[in-house]
Design an enzyme around this catalytic site. Structure first.
Site, short mmCIF file in Angstrom:
data_model
loop_
_atom_site.label_atom_id
_atom_site.label_comp_id
_atom_site.label_asym_id
_atom_site.label_seq_id
_atom_site.Cartn_x
_atom_site.Cartn_y
_atom_site.Cartn_z
N VAL A 1 11.04 6.21 8.29
CA VAL A 1 10.19 7.34 7.94
C VAL A 1 8.73 6.93 7.74
O VAL A 1 8.43 5.78 7.39
CB VAL A 1 10.72 8.07 6.68
CG1 VAL A 1 12.02 8.81 7.00
CG2 VAL A 1 10.91 7.10 5.52
N ASP B 1 4.05 3.75 6.19
CA ASP B 1 3.40 3.50 7.47
C ASP B 1 4.36 3.01 8.54
O ASP B 1 5.47 2.55 8.25
CB ASP B 1 2.33 2.41 7.30
CG ASP B 1 2.96 1.02 7.14
OD1 ASP B 1 3.81 0.86 6.24
OD2 ASP B 1 2.65 0.12 7.94
N ASP C 1 14.91 -0.03 0.66
CA ASP C 1 15.65 -0.12 1.92
C ASP C 1 16.75 -1.18 1.74
O ASP C 1 17.81 -0.90 1.18
CB ASP C 1 14.63 -0.45 3.01
CG ASP C 1 15.19 -0.40 4.41
OD1 ASP C 1 16.04 0.44 4.68
OD2 ASP C 1 14.75 -1.22 5.25
N LYS D 1 17.24 4.44 0.62
CA LYS D 1 18.17 4.44 1.76
C LYS D 1 19.39 3.63 1.36
O LYS D 1 19.47 2.43 1.65
CB LYS D 1 17.53 3.74 2.96
CG LYS D 1 16.52 4.53 3.75
CD LYS D 1 16.16 3.73 5.01
CE LYS D 1 14.78 4.01 5.48
NZ LYS D 1 14.36 3.09 6.56
N GLU E 1 7.56 2.28 -6.49
CA GLU E 1 7.77 1.85 -5.11
C GLU E 1 7.92 3.06 -4.20
O GLU E 1 8.38 4.12 -4.63
CB GLU E 1 9.02 0.94 -5.06
CG GLU E 1 9.44 0.44 -3.69
CD GLU E 1 8.40 -0.40 -2.94
OE1 GLU E 1 7.26 0.05 -2.79
OE2 GLU E 1 8.76 -1.50 -2.48
N LYS F 1 0.81 -1.20 0.00
CA LYS F 1 0.00 0.00 0.00
C LYS F 1 0.85 1.26 0.00
O LYS F 1 0.39 2.35 -0.27
CB LYS F 1 -0.89 0.02 1.26
CG LYS F 1 -1.88 -1.13 1.32
CD LYS F 1 -2.65 -1.11 2.65
CE LYS F 1 -2.12 -2.26 3.43
NZ LYS F 1 -2.86 -2.74 4.57
P1 IMP Z 1 13.24 -3.60 1.50
O1 IMP Z 1 12.75 -4.93 1.03
O2 IMP Z 1 14.09 -3.71 2.73
O3 IMP Z 1 13.89 -2.76 0.43
O4 IMP Z 1 11.99 -2.81 2.07
C1 IMP Z 1 11.02 -2.37 1.30
C2 IMP Z 1 9.76 -2.15 2.07
O5 IMP Z 1 9.95 -1.99 3.49
C3 IMP Z 1 9.17 -0.86 1.59
O6 IMP Z 1 8.37 -1.07 0.48
C4 IMP Z 1 8.42 -0.38 2.79
O7 IMP Z 1 7.13 -0.95 2.79
C5 IMP Z 1 9.18 -0.91 3.97
N1 IMP Z 1 10.08 0.12 4.53
C6 IMP Z 1 11.42 0.17 4.47
N2 IMP Z 1 11.89 1.26 5.08
C7 IMP Z 1 10.81 1.92 5.54
C8 IMP Z 1 10.64 3.16 6.27
O8 IMP Z 1 11.59 3.89 6.63
N3 IMP Z 1 9.36 3.51 6.56
C9 IMP Z 1 8.29 2.76 6.18
N4 IMP Z 1 8.39 1.62 5.50
C10 IMP Z 1 9.65 1.20 5.19
MG MG Z 2 6.21 -0.98 0.45
#
Ligand code: IMP
Ligand code: MG
Length: 179
Positions: A155, A161, A105, A133, A101, A45
């Site tokens: 954030v 969220d 992260d 990030k 997206e 979402k």
């Molecule tokens: P990744 O798989 O670690 O790249 O994370 C991606 C998902 O984690 C994003 O689509 C977000 O839903 C969530 N996410 C990562 N960092 C944050 C943040 O700082 N705030 C809110 N959601 C985050």
């Molecule tokens: Mg997400």
């Protein structure tokens, strides 16, 4: 004394700064896809609000769809195990797909999704992420368009969220954890 729990901390990116950057991204995407009809897929979402704003700045004939993914594990960490909670409504075969997206992260979610979508034979597949990030990356992903590089802070707001809350904030804010 502040109550234990989480609350909205300082603003990291103001709404007007986000809106200006979204318009720039939309202009670049409009140029890059000139003569094509991009299929703009929002990842639910978190990217819903960015997607809604971005598509309205793209001056092209386009279509869109949504996909929802979830990762098992903690509230503020990605476990790397991704599953599709709601799949696309339409086939992407032969389409110029632009994946939208909210934030990259660790990169694990996008890495999984890219592999999954690539196997469905789109004509092209690019990614636009509002936030990035870089210091948190665990797996390399090529993100084609990035709104803002941000430091390693959790954030909230503008779709993002914490435990399903704060998505409706207009600014991107830092989550404050009160002890
Ligand atoms: P990744 O798989 O670690 O790249 O994370 C991606 C998902 O984690 C994003 O689509 C977000 O839903 C969530 N996410 C990562 N960092 C944050 C943040 O700082 N705030 C809110 N959601 C985050
Ligand atoms: Mg997400």
């Amino acid at each position: 004394m502040a109550q234990a729990g989480e609350s909205v901390g300082p603003v990291l990116i103001y709404a007007r700064t986000i809106q200006a950057r979204v318009r720039e991204l939309g202009a670049r995407i409009s140029e890059d896809y000139r003569g094509k009809r991009p299929h703009v897929i929002g990842i639910l979402k978190g990217a819903s609000i960015f997607h809604a704003d971005l598509v309205r700045t793209i001056d092209l004939d386009l279509s869109f769809d949504f996909i929802a993914v979830g990762s098992y594990g903690a509230l503020t960490k990605s476990s790397g195990e991704v599953r599709i909670l709601k799949d696309l409504d339409e086939s992407i075969e032969g389409k110029d797909v632009l994946l939208v997206e909210d934030i990259v992260d660790t990169g694990l979610t996008l890495h999984y999704l890219l592999q999954n979508l690539q196997s469905r034979n789109p004509e092209s597949l690019k990614i636009v992420a509002l936030l990035n990030k870089p210091s948190r990356r665990e797996i390399e992903v090529a993100v084609d368009y990035i709104g803002f590089d941000i430091p390693d802070e959790f954030v909230i707001g503008y779709g993002l969220d914490y435990d399903q809350r704060y998505r409706n904030l207009q600014d991107v804010c830092i989550l404050q954890v009160n002890k």
